[in-house]
Design a protein around this motif. Structure first.
Motif, mmCIF file in Angstrom:
data_model
loop_
_atom_site.group_PDB
_atom_site.id
_atom_site.type_symbol
_atom_site.label_atom_id
_atom_site.label_comp_id
_atom_site.label_asym_id
_atom_site.label_seq_id
_atom_site.Cartn_x
_atom_site.Cartn_y
_atom_site.Cartn_z
ATOM 1 N N LEU A 1 0.908 -1.313 0.104
ATOM 2 C CA LEU A 1 0.089 -0.058 0.103
ATOM 3 C C LEU A 1 0.697 1.334 -0.156
ATOM 4 N N GLN A 2 2.004 1.253 0.720
ATOM 5 C CA GLN A 2 2.826 2.496 0.838
ATOM 6 C C GLN A 2 4.051 2.716 -0.051
ATOM 7 N N LYS A 3 4.409 1.792 -0.673
ATOM 8 C CA LYS A 3 5.526 1.872 -1.642
ATOM 9 C C LYS A 3 6.727 2.658 -1.258
ATOM 10 N N PRO B 1 -6.024 -4.895 -2.060
ATOM 11 C CA PRO B 1 -5.609 -3.698 -2.840
ATOM 12 C C PRO B 1 -5.371 -3.962 -4.355
ATOM 13 N N GLN B 2 -4.958 -3.026 -5.167
ATOM 14 C CA GLN B 2 -4.652 -3.203 -6.624
ATOM 15 C C GLN B 2 -3.903 -4.363 -6.912
ATOM 16 N N ASP B 3 -2.921 -4.536 -6.075
ATOM 17 C CA ASP B 3 -1.973 -5.615 -6.459
ATOM 18 C C ASP B 3 -1.875 -6.446 -5.132
ATOM 19 N N GLY C 1 -13.574 9.030 -9.657
ATOM 20 C CA GLY C 1 -13.033 10.161 -10.181
ATOM 21 C C GLY C 1 -11.820 10.016 -11.232
ATOM 22 N N PRO C 2 -11.399 10.775 -11.826
ATOM 23 C CA PRO C 2 -10.202 10.499 -13.000
ATOM 24 C C PRO C 2 -9.089 9.902 -12.133
ATOM 25 N N SER C 3 -8.334 8.996 -13.195
ATOM 26 C CA SER C 3 -6.971 8.374 -12.631
ATOM 27 C C SER C 3 -6.261 9.424 -11.831
ATOM 28 N N GLY C 4 -5.480 9.035 -10.770
ATOM 29 C CA GLY C 4 -4.646 10.034 -10.190
ATOM 30 C C GLY C 4 -5.240 11.196 -9.301
ATOM 31 N N CYS C 5 -6.480 10.997 -9.065
ATOM 32 C CA CYS C 5 -7.108 12.125 -8.265
ATOM 33 C C CYS C 5 -6.914 11.760 -6.730
ATOM 34 N N GLY C 6 -6.602 10.607 -6.498
ATOM 35 C CA GLY C 6 -6.122 10.586 -5.085
ATOM 36 C C GLY C 6 -7.057 9.402 -4.247
ATOM 37 N N LYS C 7 -7.805 8.510 -5.163
ATOM 38 C CA LYS C 7 -8.975 7.655 -4.567
ATOM 39 C C LYS C 7 -8.096 6.699 -3.521
ATOM 40 N N SER C 8 -7.141 5.859 -4.267
ATOM 41 C CA SER C 8 -6.328 5.063 -3.413
ATOM 42 C C SER C 8 -5.565 5.517 -2.301
ATOM 43 N N THR C 9 -5.501 6.821 -2.499
ATOM 44 C CA THR C 9 -4.591 7.700 -1.291
ATOM 45 C C THR C 9 -5.594 7.805 -0.063
ATOM 46 N N ILE C 10 -6.919 8.180 -0.180
ATOM 47 C CA ILE C 10 -7.798 7.971 0.882
ATOM 48 C C ILE C 10 -7.565 6.833 1.597
ATOM 49 N N LEU C 11 -7.618 5.491 0.943
ATOM 50 C CA LEU C 11 -7.424 4.304 1.726
ATOM 51 C C LEU C 11 -6.062 3.984 2.414
ATOM 52 N N ARG C 12 -5.060 4.463 1.682
ATOM 53 C CA ARG C 12 -3.623 4.423 2.337
ATOM 54 C C ARG C 12 -3.793 5.192 3.858
ATOM 55 N N LEU C 13 -4.362 6.476 3.577
ATOM 56 C CA LEU C 13 -4.601 7.352 4.867
ATOM 57 C C LEU C 13 -5.470 6.843 5.771
ATOM 58 N N TYR D 1 2.108 13.258 -1.134
ATOM 59 C CA TYR D 1 3.569 12.665 -1.023
ATOM 60 C C TYR D 1 4.697 13.440 -1.053
ATOM 61 N N HIS D 2 4.575 14.502 -1.817
ATOM 62 C CA HIS D 2 5.597 15.632 -1.306
ATOM 63 C C HIS D 2 4.838 16.799 -1.236
ATOM 64 N N GLN D 3 5.623 17.431 -0.280
ATOM 65 C CA GLN D 3 4.930 18.979 0.262
ATOM 66 C C GLN D 3 4.415 19.819 -0.850
ATOM 67 N N ASP D 4 5.248 19.718 -1.875
ATOM 68 C CA ASP D 4 4.880 20.913 -2.687
ATOM 69 C C ASP D 4 3.733 20.298 -3.826
ATOM 70 N N ARG D 5 3.356 19.022 -3.614
ATOM 71 C CA ARG D 5 2.262 18.563 -4.510
ATOM 72 C C ARG D 5 1.232 18.115 -3.889
ATOM 73 N N PRO D 6 0.310 18.818 -3.324
ATOM 74 C CA PRO D 6 -0.797 18.176 -2.567
ATOM 75 C C PRO D 6 -1.822 17.461 -3.490
ATOM 76 N N ILE D 7 -2.213 16.244 -2.786
ATOM 77 C CA ILE D 7 -3.082 15.398 -3.708
ATOM 78 C C ILE D 7 -4.655 15.415 -3.199
ATOM 79 N N LEU D 8 -4.703 15.497 -1.740
ATOM 80 C CA LEU D 8 -5.958 15.581 -1.431
ATOM 81 C C LEU D 8 -5.856 17.229 -0.575
ATOM 82 N N ALA E 1 -13.355 2.544 -7.794
ATOM 83 C CA ALA E 1 -13.539 1.737 -9.019
ATOM 84 C C ALA E 1 -13.688 2.673 -10.142
ATOM 85 N N HIS E 2 -13.264 2.105 -11.357
ATOM 86 C CA HIS E 2 -13.441 2.765 -12.712
ATOM 87 C C HIS E 2 -14.821 2.356 -13.365
ATOM 88 N N ARG E 3 -14.974 1.136 -12.946
ATOM 89 C CA ARG E 3 -16.229 0.864 -13.579
ATOM 90 C C ARG E 3 -17.545 1.103 -12.924
#
Ligand code: ATP
Length: 309
Positions: A31-33, A135-137, A88-100, A64-71, A249-251
């Motif tokens: 989940l965290q990478k 998780p996704q993987d 929501g669109p890819s990369g908008c922070g959906k999985s991030t919500i679960l990680r938090l 994930y980086h201070q200068d680039r807020p996701i949520l 989900a995307h679908r």
């Protein structure tokens, strides 16, 4: 016999604990990478689900980086025992919500509550025990299918393992393998398909039976028929026990029946409501829905892979 069985039992439980913590580490890793230290205050209390698992985000900001807020200053409430989707669109922070929520990371500002308890103030162990993630993987061990499912509950009987696999729509496939439940999955599950991996993860989750369930694109590798059958079973499980569940989900076909759909855009809630409400609003969701609907033929079969658009 008595003298011998005590230390053996002890070793058995140590072994089980070790396996469980390995599993948690794997999930965490997955989940965290990247490694960010999560701290626990001294003398934390365990999370107690007094309301049955209500989730509340209060002005949460995270990047994930201070200068680039996701949520960005994100607030929403997920009522206990309900089925919620985050789209929501890819990369908008959906999985991030679960990680938090799982505390793979902590928010830079704002707070997250489960049943009115700030998740940074309860013990990590109790928090992660209350949560089950597909998780996704999916992390799999180079071990048998039987063992890989049993990681969800190390004390589960073979019958319980099979019942979980049945509900996850994978029992018949496993039974058709020459080695059945003893089939080895290979290094990181390389010997089985993506859709089989997803269903093993769902079987594991069914065995774990946590009060909070998170599905991150959990059925994305399945064909429409298998996906629908699996979603029916999952919905049945959720209804039986009134579990709080969050689906990323995307679908939209897999989540349109959710009690609430949260549409995320640029780190904020663009709109939320039921499928009907969102279609009537005629906003982002309704556009996404009509775009995806045209990709299905009359039998509900997907004609184009909408996830790869
Ligand atoms: P998708 O629908 O494609 O799965 P998502 O909405 O779930 O996307 P997230 O996985 O939450 O998106 O990622 C949000 C943003 O954060 C993306 O731009 C992504 O590239 C970035 N991101 C995700 N994980 C990390 C990480 N570990 N380090 C740095 N950036 C990350």
């Amino acid at each position: 016999v008595f003298q011998l069985s005590v230390p053996l039992n002890f070793l058995g439980s140590v072994y089980r604990e070790l396996r469980q913590s390995l599993l948690d580490m794997e999930t965490l890793f997955n989940l965290q990478k990247v490694n960010i230290s999560i701290t626990e205050p001294v003398n934390t209390k365990p999370l107690i689900l007094t309301k049955g698992g209500e989730i509340r985000f209060e002005n949460v900001t995270f990047g994930y980086h201070q200068d680039r807020p996701i949520l960005k200053n994100l607030s929403f409430t997920i009522p206990a025992g309900k089925k919620i989707a985050v789209v929501g669109p890819s990369g908008c922070g959906k999985s991030t919500i679960l990680r938090l929520l799982f505390r793979s990371y902590d928010a830079q500002a704002g707070r997250i509550f489960i049943d009115d308890q700030d998740i940074t103030q309860v013990s990590l162990e109790s928090l992660r025990k209350a949560i089950g993630v597909v998780p996704q993987d999916t992390p799999l061990f180079n071990d048998s299918i039987e063992h890989n499912i049993r990681y969800g509950d190390l004390n589960a009987s073979p019958e319980k393992v099979r019942a979980a696999a049945q509900r996850a729509q994978i029992h018949e496939i496993i039974s058709s393998f020459p080695e059945g439940y003893n089939t080895m999955v290979g290094e990181r599950g390389m010997m089985i398909s993506g859709g089989e991996k997803q269903r093993l993860a769902v079987s594991r989750l069914i065995l774990k039976d946590p009060p909070l369930l998170f599905f991150d694109e959990a059925t994305s590798a399945l064909d429409t028929h298998t996906e629908q059958a699996l979603m029916r079973n999952i919905n049945g499980i959720l209804k039986d026990k009134a579990r709080t569940s969050v689906f990323v989900a995307h679908r939209l076909r897999t989540i349109y029946d959710s009690d609430k759909i949260i549409v995320l855009k640029e780190g904020q809630v663009a709109e939320d409501g039921t499928h009907r409400e969102l279609i009537d609003t005629g906003g982002v969701y309704s556009e996404l829905w009509s775009a995806q609907e045209t990709l299905f033929n009359d039998d509900g079969e997907r004609e184009i892979d909408v996830d790869r658009e």
